[in-house]
Design a protein around this motif. Sequence first.
Motif, PDB file in Angstrom:
ATOM      1  N   ALA A  10       0.923  -1.183  -0.092  1.00 29.54           N
ATOM      2  CA  ALA A  10       0.034   0.009   0.142  1.00 29.54           C
ATOM      3  C   ALA A  10       0.981   1.259  -0.037  1.00 29.54           C
ATOM      4  CB  ALA A  10      -0.946  -0.024   1.235  1.00 29.54           C
ATOM      5  N   GLY A  11       2.052   1.103   0.442  1.00 29.88           N
ATOM      6  CA  GLY A  11       2.974   2.259   0.394  1.00 29.88           C
ATOM      7  C   GLY A  11       3.664   2.595  -0.974  1.00 29.88           C
ATOM      8  N   GLY A  12       3.361   1.645  -1.786  1.00 31.10           N
ATOM      9  CA  GLY A  12       3.760   2.080  -3.198  1.00 31.10           C
ATOM     10  C   GLY A  12       5.514   1.555  -3.455  1.00 31.10           C
ATOM     11  N   PRO A  13       5.879   1.993  -4.495  1.00 27.36           N
ATOM     12  CA  PRO A  13       7.388   1.629  -4.796  1.00 27.36           C
ATOM     13  C   PRO A  13       8.300   2.359  -3.779  1.00 27.36           C
ATOM     14  CG  PRO A  13       6.288   2.448  -6.928  1.00 27.36           C
ATOM     15  CD  PRO A  13       5.279   2.655  -5.616  1.00 27.36           C
ATOM     16  N   LEU A  14       9.242   1.806  -3.559  1.00 27.74           N
ATOM     17  CA  LEU A  14      10.034   2.157  -2.668  1.00 27.74           C
ATOM     18  C   LEU A  14      10.687   3.745  -3.211  1.00 27.74           C
ATOM     19  CD1 LEU A  14      12.638  -0.648  -2.246  1.00 27.74           C
ATOM     20  CD2 LEU A  14      11.013   0.259  -0.451  1.00 27.74           C
ATOM     21  N   PRO A  15      11.026   4.608  -2.082  1.00 30.94           N
ATOM     22  CA  PRO A  15      11.396   5.968  -2.407  1.00 30.94           C
ATOM     23  C   PRO A  15      12.976   5.966  -3.104  1.00 30.94           C
ATOM     24  CG  PRO A  15      11.685   5.882  -0.085  1.00 30.94           C
ATOM     25  CD  PRO A  15      10.962   4.391  -0.654  1.00 30.94           C
ATOM     26  N   ASP A  16      13.172   7.113  -4.007  1.00 34.55           N
ATOM     27  CA  ASP A  16      14.538   7.212  -4.453  1.00 34.55           C
ATOM     28  C   ASP A  16      15.566   7.627  -3.263  1.00 34.55           C
ATOM     29  OD1 ASP A  16      14.303   9.780  -4.400  1.00 34.55           O
ATOM     30  OD2 ASP A  16      13.731   9.927  -6.357  1.00 34.55           O
ATOM     31  N   TRP A  17      16.707   8.027  -3.607  1.00 30.27           N
ATOM     32  CA  TRP A  17      17.796   8.631  -2.688  1.00 30.27           C
ATOM     33  C   TRP A  17      17.488   9.924  -2.091  1.00 30.27           C
ATOM     34  CZ3 TRP A  17      23.395   7.288  -4.881  1.00 30.27           C
ATOM     35  CH2 TRP A  17      23.399   5.853  -4.762  1.00 30.27           C
ATOM     36  N   ASP A  18      16.507  10.621  -2.747  1.00 31.69           N
ATOM     37  CA  ASP A  18      16.147  12.023  -2.278  1.00 31.69           C
ATOM     38  C   ASP A  18      14.984  11.842  -1.140  1.00 31.69           C
ATOM     39  OD1 ASP A  18      17.422  13.138  -4.016  1.00 31.69           O
ATOM     40  OD2 ASP A  18      15.987  13.329  -5.441  1.00 31.69           O
ATOM     41  N   PRO A  52      13.114   3.412  -8.309  1.00 36.77           N
ATOM     42  CA  PRO A  52      13.908   3.843  -9.103  1.00 36.77           C
ATOM     43  C   PRO A  52      15.418   3.414  -8.982  1.00 36.77           C
ATOM     44  CG  PRO A  52      13.364   5.813  -8.009  1.00 36.77           C
ATOM     45  CD  PRO A  52      12.591   4.821  -7.529  1.00 36.77           C
ATOM     46  N   ASP A  53      15.859   3.295  -7.753  1.00 38.78           N
ATOM     47  CA  ASP A  53      17.192   2.996  -7.260  1.00 38.78           C
ATOM     48  C   ASP A  53      17.342   1.896  -6.027  1.00 38.78           C
ATOM     49  OD1 ASP A  53      17.153   4.442  -4.871  1.00 38.78           O
ATOM     50  OD2 ASP A  53      17.385   6.343  -6.094  1.00 38.78           O
ATOM     51  N   ASP A  54      18.566   1.935  -5.308  1.00 39.30           N
ATOM     52  CA  ASP A  54      18.497   0.879  -4.392  1.00 39.30           C
ATOM     53  C   ASP A  54      18.115   1.352  -3.031  1.00 39.30           C
ATOM     54  OD1 ASP A  54      20.574   2.360  -3.265  1.00 39.30           O
ATOM     55  OD2 ASP A  54      22.013   0.777  -3.393  1.00 39.30           O
TER      56      ASP A  54
END
Length: 96
Positions: A10-18, A52-54
């Motif tokens: 439900a939280g969606g995709p992992l966030p990016d480095w920002d 989008p990233d690790d």
Amino acid sequence: MSPEVRTFVAGGPLPDWDASEEENDRRDRQLVAIPKPVTAEEALVLVSCFGPDDCYGVAWTLLHLIETGPNPVLTARPAHDATEWHQRLYDRAGGL
């Protein structure tokens, strides 16, 4: 599907480095709370959560969690524009 998987997805995709440290930590805590091994259904929905990233290593934790379930999760070669994580999952399962 476990409530922990539902919450994480439900939280969606992992966030990016920002993303903030708090957001990264929250997603990591949600991820490690998921019981292992995951089911085939859970593994398949978790694939949609790569960002989008690790994500400071959280994506690796997600990849390893998915791999606790029945393999292969991805049975067809990922599309050319798929994330590197989808390609990694596919390759690590033997690249059918």
